[in-house]
Design a protein around this motif. Sequence first.
Motif, PDB file in Angstrom:
ATOM      1  N   LYS A  49       0.800  -1.234   0.000  1.00 26.82           N
ATOM      2  CA  LYS A  49       0.000   0.000   0.000  1.00 26.82           C
ATOM      3  C   LYS A  49       0.835   1.288   0.000  1.00 26.82           C
ATOM      4  O   LYS A  49       0.280   2.374  -0.072  1.00 26.82           O
ATOM      5  N   ASP A  50       2.143   1.173   0.148  1.00 27.13           N
ATOM      6  CA  ASP A  50       3.006   2.357   0.286  1.00 27.13           C
ATOM      7  C   ASP A  50       2.888   3.248  -0.962  1.00 27.13           C
ATOM      8  O   ASP A  50       3.328   2.869  -2.054  1.00 27.13           O
ATOM      9  N   THR A  51       2.326   4.429  -0.806  1.00 26.95           N
ATOM     10  CA  THR A  51       2.040   5.269  -1.973  1.00 26.95           C
ATOM     11  C   THR A  51       3.315   5.776  -2.642  1.00 26.95           C
ATOM     12  O   THR A  51       3.354   5.969  -3.856  1.00 26.95           O
ATOM     13  N   ARG A  52       4.375   5.991  -1.845  1.00 27.84           N
ATOM     14  CA  ARG A  52       5.659   6.434  -2.434  1.00 27.84           C
ATOM     15  C   ARG A  52       6.174   5.362  -3.391  1.00 27.84           C
ATOM     16  O   ARG A  52       6.628   5.647  -4.489  1.00 27.84           O
ATOM     17  N   VAL A  53       6.080   4.122  -2.948  1.00 27.66           N
ATOM     18  CA  VAL A  53       6.584   3.004  -3.756  1.00 27.66           C
ATOM     19  C   VAL A  53       5.689   2.808  -4.981  1.00 27.66           C
ATOM     20  O   VAL A  53       6.178   2.676  -6.111  1.00 27.66           O
ATOM     21  N   LEU A  54       4.378   2.840  -4.790  1.00 33.23           N
ATOM     22  CA  LEU A  54       3.454   2.641  -5.920  1.00 33.23           C
ATOM     23  C   LEU A  54       3.649   3.738  -6.968  1.00 33.23           C
ATOM     24  O   LEU A  54       3.644   3.462  -8.173  1.00 33.23           O
ATOM     25  N   ASP A  55       3.871   4.957  -6.511  1.00 29.53           N
ATOM     26  CA  ASP A  55       4.105   6.064  -7.446  1.00 29.53           C
ATOM     27  C   ASP A  55       5.375   5.810  -8.267  1.00 29.53           C
ATOM     28  O   ASP A  55       5.384   6.012  -9.489  1.00 29.53           O
ATOM     29  N   ALA A  56       6.424   5.335  -7.602  1.00 27.74           N
ATOM     30  CA  ALA A  56       7.683   5.054  -8.321  1.00 27.74           C
ATOM     31  C   ALA A  56       7.454   3.992  -9.395  1.00 27.74           C
ATOM     32  O   ALA A  56       7.980   4.100 -10.513  1.00 27.74           O
ATOM     33  N   PHE A  57       6.627   2.990  -9.088  1.00 19.63           N
ATOM     34  CA  PHE A  57       6.367   1.921 -10.065  1.00 19.63           C
ATOM     35  C   PHE A  57       5.527   2.419 -11.237  1.00 19.63           C
ATOM     36  O   PHE A  57       5.608   1.894 -12.338  1.00 19.63           O
ATOM     37  N   GLN A  58       4.710   3.440 -10.998  1.00 15.53           N
ATOM     38  CA  GLN A  58       3.941   4.036 -12.094  1.00 15.53           C
ATOM     39  C   GLN A  58       4.854   4.910 -12.969  1.00 15.53           C
ATOM     40  O   GLN A  58       4.701   4.977 -14.182  1.00 15.53           O
ATOM     41  N   ARG A  59       5.820   5.572 -12.322  1.00 14.07           N
ATOM     42  CA  ARG A  59       6.639   6.548 -13.055  1.00 14.07           C
ATOM     43  C   ARG A  59       7.819   5.929 -13.796  1.00 14.07           C
ATOM     44  O   ARG A  59       8.157   6.381 -14.899  1.00 14.07           O
ATOM     45  N   VAL A  60       8.495   4.965 -13.185  1.00 12.65           N
ATOM     46  CA  VAL A  60       9.688   4.401 -13.842  1.00 12.65           C
ATOM     47  C   VAL A  60       9.238   3.437 -14.945  1.00 12.65           C
ATOM     48  O   VAL A  60       8.436   2.530 -14.707  1.00 12.65           O
ATOM     49  N   GLU A  61       9.737   3.658 -16.156  1.00 11.70           N
ATOM     50  CA  GLU A  61       9.278   2.896 -17.330  1.00 11.70           C
ATOM     51  C   GLU A  61      10.005   1.554 -17.406  1.00 11.70           C
ATOM     52  O   GLU A  61      11.100   1.453 -17.968  1.00 11.70           O
ATOM     53  N   ARG A  62       9.356   0.534 -16.838  1.00 18.46           N
ATOM     54  CA  ARG A  62       9.990  -0.789 -16.740  1.00 18.46           C
ATOM     55  C   ARG A  62      10.412  -1.339 -18.110  1.00 18.46           C
ATOM     56  O   ARG A  62      11.422  -2.018 -18.209  1.00 18.46           O
ATOM     57  N   HIS A  63       9.662  -1.015 -19.178  1.00 19.39           N
ATOM     58  CA  HIS A  63      10.014  -1.580 -20.490  1.00 19.39           C
ATOM     59  C   HIS A  63      11.379  -1.107 -20.986  1.00 19.39           C
ATOM     60  O   HIS A  63      11.993  -1.738 -21.820  1.00 19.39           O
ATOM     61  N   ARG A  64      11.864   0.033 -20.462  1.00 16.71           N
ATOM     62  CA  ARG A  64      13.185   0.533 -20.878  1.00 16.71           C
ATOM     63  C   ARG A  64      14.312  -0.391 -20.434  1.00 16.71           C
ATOM     64  O   ARG A  64      15.438  -0.266 -20.892  1.00 16.71           O
ATOM     65  N   PHE A  65      14.037  -1.292 -19.495  1.00 15.05           N
ATOM     66  CA  PHE A  65      15.058  -2.187 -18.955  1.00 15.05           C
ATOM     67  C   PHE A  65      15.009  -3.564 -19.627  1.00 15.05           C
ATOM     68  O   PHE A  65      15.702  -4.479 -19.209  1.00 15.05           O
ATOM     69  N   PHE A  66      14.160  -3.673 -20.653  1.00 16.75           N
ATOM     70  CA  PHE A  66      14.035  -4.912 -21.440  1.00 16.75           C
ATOM     71  C   PHE A  66      14.662  -4.691 -22.816  1.00 16.75           C
ATOM     72  O   PHE A  66      14.661  -3.569 -23.326  1.00 16.75           O
ATOM     73  N   ASN A  67      15.144  -5.769 -23.426  1.00 17.74           N
ATOM     74  CA  ASN A  67      15.606  -5.679 -24.810  1.00 17.74           C
ATOM     75  C   ASN A  67      14.398  -5.346 -25.697  1.00 17.74           C
ATOM     76  O   ASN A  67      13.266  -5.736 -25.369  1.00 17.74           O
ATOM     77  N   ASP A  68      14.655  -4.661 -26.822  1.00 18.66           N
ATOM     78  CA  ASP A  68      13.565  -4.225 -27.709  1.00 18.66           C
ATOM     79  C   ASP A  68      12.576  -5.351 -28.003  1.00 18.66           C
ATOM     80  O   ASP A  68      11.366  -5.160 -27.916  1.00 18.66           O
TER      81      ASP A  68
END
Length: 220
Positions: free
Chosen positions: A27-46
């Motif tokens: 439920k930690d809103t700071r953590v949930l916000d970070a997961f919404q903002r950081v673009e996880r797909h950028r850390f995957f190969n194309d």
Amino acid sequence: MTERIEDREYSERRREMVEQIRRYGLKDTRVLDAFQRVERHRFFNDADRGYAYDDCAFPIGCGQTISQPFTVAYMTAMLVERCPSGKVLEIGTGSGYQAAILDYLGYRVFTVERVPELYRRASKIFDTLGLDIHQHLGDGTLGWSGHAPYDGILVTAGAPEAPHSLLEQLADKGVMVIPVGDSAGQKMTVIIREGSSFDRETFHAFAFVPLIGQEGWRGE
Ligand code: SAM
């Protein structure tokens, strides 16, 4: 698909990922916000970007994985709750995603990876995204003494026990989050330094790739 439509679609998929993490009980809103903002797909190969928001770990090459989103969120929340700011050492850079989440949360991030190819891969991603994350190539079971002590240490591979070198590099009142166990599974363990003693608490079970090194598991 144009870049803009792609971005919108990824953003929607991130929202679904965050909802799933919330449903798991985080439920930690700071953590949930970070997961919404950081673009996880950028850390995957194309070629693999379509899998970036799936609810599972995913191979990143060299026999290693980017952890399931909930696992990353769980470890992050363990840290944020007990050590909301300061200097953090991550062991196991892997894709670089966990380090980017910590950076977004405002920590000064130091990260160590033992596999040269993954070190270089993450370095390119950090450069592309303009992230000021300090990287070291080497055996993370020995920590990174040049920048110690750390307010937080996050170990993202499964250890037989907390390495001594890492305990020594923890600041007073510093917090280590580390999965401890064997190849059958590890318990998430939180260790807090109080002067020369270390308080430990264990939590849920997870399955991580092994922490390989001098103070970890023996390598190939
Ligand atoms: N934090 C990563 C991410 O966000 O993608 C996921 C880490 S992956 C589950 C574990 C990583 O730990 C792998 O990249 C592996 O090579 C690395 N590793 C294992 N033993 C290590 C050691 N002694 N020192 C540094 N990295 C190590």
